[in-house]
Design an enzyme around this catalytic site. Structure first.
Site, mmCIF file in Angstrom:
data_model
loop_
_atom_site.group_PDB
_atom_site.id
_atom_site.type_symbol
_atom_site.label_atom_id
_atom_site.label_comp_id
_atom_site.label_asym_id
_atom_site.label_seq_id
_atom_site.Cartn_x
_atom_site.Cartn_y
_atom_site.Cartn_z
ATOM 1 N N LYS A 37 0.889 -1.127 0.068
ATOM 2 C CA LYS A 37 0.040 0.035 -0.073
ATOM 3 C C LYS A 37 0.798 1.321 0.129
ATOM 4 O O LYS A 37 2.193 1.273 0.428
ATOM 5 C CB LYS A 37 -0.963 -0.243 1.144
ATOM 6 C CG LYS A 37 -1.812 -1.147 0.910
ATOM 7 C CD LYS A 37 -2.973 -1.139 2.449
ATOM 8 C CE LYS A 37 -4.032 -2.100 2.143
ATOM 9 N NZ LYS A 37 -5.044 -2.017 3.272
ATOM 10 N N TYR A 43 -12.515 -1.904 -3.562
ATOM 11 C CA TYR A 43 -13.001 -1.991 -2.319
ATOM 12 C C TYR A 43 -14.691 -1.782 -2.107
ATOM 13 O O TYR A 43 -14.987 -1.431 -1.134
ATOM 14 C CB TYR A 43 -12.338 -0.752 -1.391
ATOM 15 C CG TYR A 43 -10.987 -1.474 -0.816
ATOM 16 C CD1 TYR A 43 -10.957 -2.508 0.101
ATOM 17 C CD2 TYR A 43 -9.877 -0.671 -1.134
ATOM 18 C CE1 TYR A 43 -9.535 -2.785 0.323
ATOM 19 C CE2 TYR A 43 -8.436 -1.081 -0.957
ATOM 20 C CZ TYR A 43 -8.486 -2.346 0.021
ATOM 21 O OH TYR A 43 -7.012 -2.531 0.427
ATOM 22 N N ASN A 76 -2.130 0.398 6.476
ATOM 23 C CA ASN A 76 -1.567 -1.081 6.989
ATOM 24 C C ASN A 76 -0.634 -1.898 6.238
ATOM 25 O O ASN A 76 -0.750 -2.951 6.172
ATOM 26 C CB ASN A 76 -2.648 -2.011 7.673
ATOM 27 C CG ASN A 76 -3.760 -2.222 6.776
ATOM 28 O OD1 ASN A 76 -3.643 -1.492 5.425
ATOM 29 N ND2 ASN A 76 -4.632 -2.766 7.026
ATOM 30 N N HIS A 117 -2.204 -5.456 1.401
ATOM 31 C CA HIS A 117 -3.476 -6.113 1.170
ATOM 32 C C HIS A 117 -3.280 -7.575 0.860
ATOM 33 O O HIS A 117 -2.241 -7.846 0.466
ATOM 34 C CB HIS A 117 -4.274 -5.562 -0.081
ATOM 35 C CG HIS A 117 -5.374 -6.440 -0.627
ATOM 36 N ND1 HIS A 117 -6.495 -6.369 0.014
ATOM 37 C CD2 HIS A 117 -5.285 -7.362 -1.478
ATOM 38 C CE1 HIS A 117 -7.356 -7.347 -0.498
ATOM 39 N NE2 HIS A 117 -6.510 -7.706 -1.517
ATOM 40 N N GLU A 152 -9.708 -10.500 -8.043
ATOM 41 C CA GLU A 152 -8.621 -9.332 -8.001
ATOM 42 C C GLU A 152 -7.502 -9.424 -8.668
ATOM 43 O O GLU A 152 -6.950 -8.404 -9.251
ATOM 44 C CB GLU A 152 -8.271 -9.146 -6.333
ATOM 45 C CG GLU A 152 -9.150 -8.971 -5.211
ATOM 46 C CD GLU A 152 -8.970 -9.181 -3.851
ATOM 47 O OE1 GLU A 152 -9.691 -8.814 -3.077
ATOM 48 O OE2 GLU A 152 -7.782 -9.566 -3.581
HETATM 49 P P1 ATP Z 1 -7.199 -5.798 2.992
HETATM 50 O O1 ATP Z 1 -8.333 -6.111 2.402
HETATM 51 O O2 ATP Z 1 -6.607 -4.588 2.883
HETATM 52 O O3 ATP Z 1 -6.109 -7.079 3.002
HETATM 53 P P2 ATP Z 1 -8.384 -6.625 5.642
HETATM 54 O O4 ATP Z 1 -9.019 -7.845 4.975
HETATM 55 O O5 ATP Z 1 -7.352 -7.093 6.902
HETATM 56 O O6 ATP Z 1 -7.379 -5.721 4.797
HETATM 57 P P3 ATP Z 1 -10.931 -5.557 5.548
HETATM 58 O O7 ATP Z 1 -11.853 -5.622 6.565
HETATM 59 O O8 ATP Z 1 -11.086 -5.911 4.073
HETATM 60 O O9 ATP Z 1 -9.242 -5.721 6.214
HETATM 61 O O10 ATP Z 1 -10.744 -3.947 5.439
HETATM 62 C C1 ATP Z 1 -9.907 -3.332 4.154
HETATM 63 C C2 ATP Z 1 -9.080 -2.042 4.652
HETATM 64 O O11 ATP Z 1 -9.961 -1.000 4.939
HETATM 65 C C3 ATP Z 1 -8.033 -2.490 5.822
HETATM 66 O O12 ATP Z 1 -7.160 -3.003 5.237
HETATM 67 C C4 ATP Z 1 -7.999 -1.156 6.306
HETATM 68 O O13 ATP Z 1 -6.846 -0.428 5.514
HETATM 69 C C5 ATP Z 1 -9.082 -0.359 6.111
HETATM 70 N N1 ATP Z 1 -9.792 -0.450 7.270
HETATM 71 C C6 ATP Z 1 -10.921 -1.717 7.757
HETATM 72 N N2 ATP Z 1 -11.354 -1.251 8.782
HETATM 73 C C7 ATP Z 1 -10.932 0.133 9.411
HETATM 74 C C8 ATP Z 1 -11.290 0.976 10.295
HETATM 75 N N3 ATP Z 1 -12.220 0.679 11.093
HETATM 76 N N4 ATP Z 1 -10.705 2.148 10.316
HETATM 77 C C9 ATP Z 1 -10.200 2.717 9.117
HETATM 78 N N5 ATP Z 1 -9.604 1.771 8.122
HETATM 79 C C10 ATP Z 1 -10.236 0.403 8.263
HETATM 80 MG MG MG Z 2 -9.983 -7.421 3.011
#
Ligand code: ATP
Ligand code: MG
Length: 140
Positions: free
Chosen positions: A11, A51, A114, A117, A128
């Site tokens: 990211k 997303y 974070n 992904h 994807e």
């Molecule tokens: P990713 O899909 O990016 O691999 P993930 O599967 O661990 O991450 P998801 O629940 O799919 O988490 O959320 C997608 C992304 O949205 C997260 O990686 C994070 O960057 C962001 N995100 C999720 N929850 C929050 C939150 N409560 N506040 C801010 N950003 C969030």
């Molecule tokens: Mg995810």
């Protein structure tokens, strides 16, 4: 056997913080083969499409603005059990809760920024991969 596939993005935070090389090294050390790789920048629309599952969440605007704010590195990874093993390698969404040694524990800034992904299912991995790569860009 080639194993199965997952999709990842390094990211914008981790690219800006200079962690591309260290993250790719971790990925290789964990036994994944990189079968596609590109540095690119997502448009806001492309990030919103990626997303779309989160479009009703309160963090959607922040998430898609951040993901389109700077370059990313997109990759397709192959390994047996690729999706689950990669989720283990990256750690929990919130880096404060990510296990020690995981990519997010080592390199993420916070919950929103974070570092990486990782696909959450084989079905989503295939979607994807196709969203980011042409068939001619995959080197299995
Ligand atoms: P990713 O899909 O990016 O691999 P993930 O599967 O661990 O991450 P998801 O629940 O799919 O988490 O959320 C997608 C992304 O949205 C997260 O990686 C994070 O960057 C962001 N995100 C999720 N929850 C929050 C939150 N409560 N506040 C801010 N950003 C969030
Ligand atoms: Mg995810």
């Amino acid at each position: 056997m080639a194993g199965n596939r997952t999709f990842t993005m390094i990211k914008p935070d981790a690219v800006a913080d200079g962690h591309i090389g260290a993250i790719l090294a971790k990925i290789n050390e964990a036994g994944f083969r990189i079968v596609a790789l590109k540095m690119t920048q997502l448009s806001k629309k492309k990030a919103e499409g990626f997303y779309a599952v989160h479009q009703e969440r309160r963090f959607f605007e922040e998430l898609t603005s951040f993901m389109s704010s700077g370059p990313i590195v997109a990759a397709v990874l192959e390994k047996d059990n690729a999706v689950a093993d990669f989720r283990t390698l990256i750690g929990a969404t919130d880096p404060a809760k990510a296990a020690p040694g995981t990519i997010r524990a080592l390199f993420a800034r916070n919950m929103g920024e974070n570092a990486v992904h990782g696909s959450d299912s084989d079905e989503n991995a295939a979607i994807e991969v196709a969203y980011h790569f042409a068939v001619t860009e995959l080197f299995a």
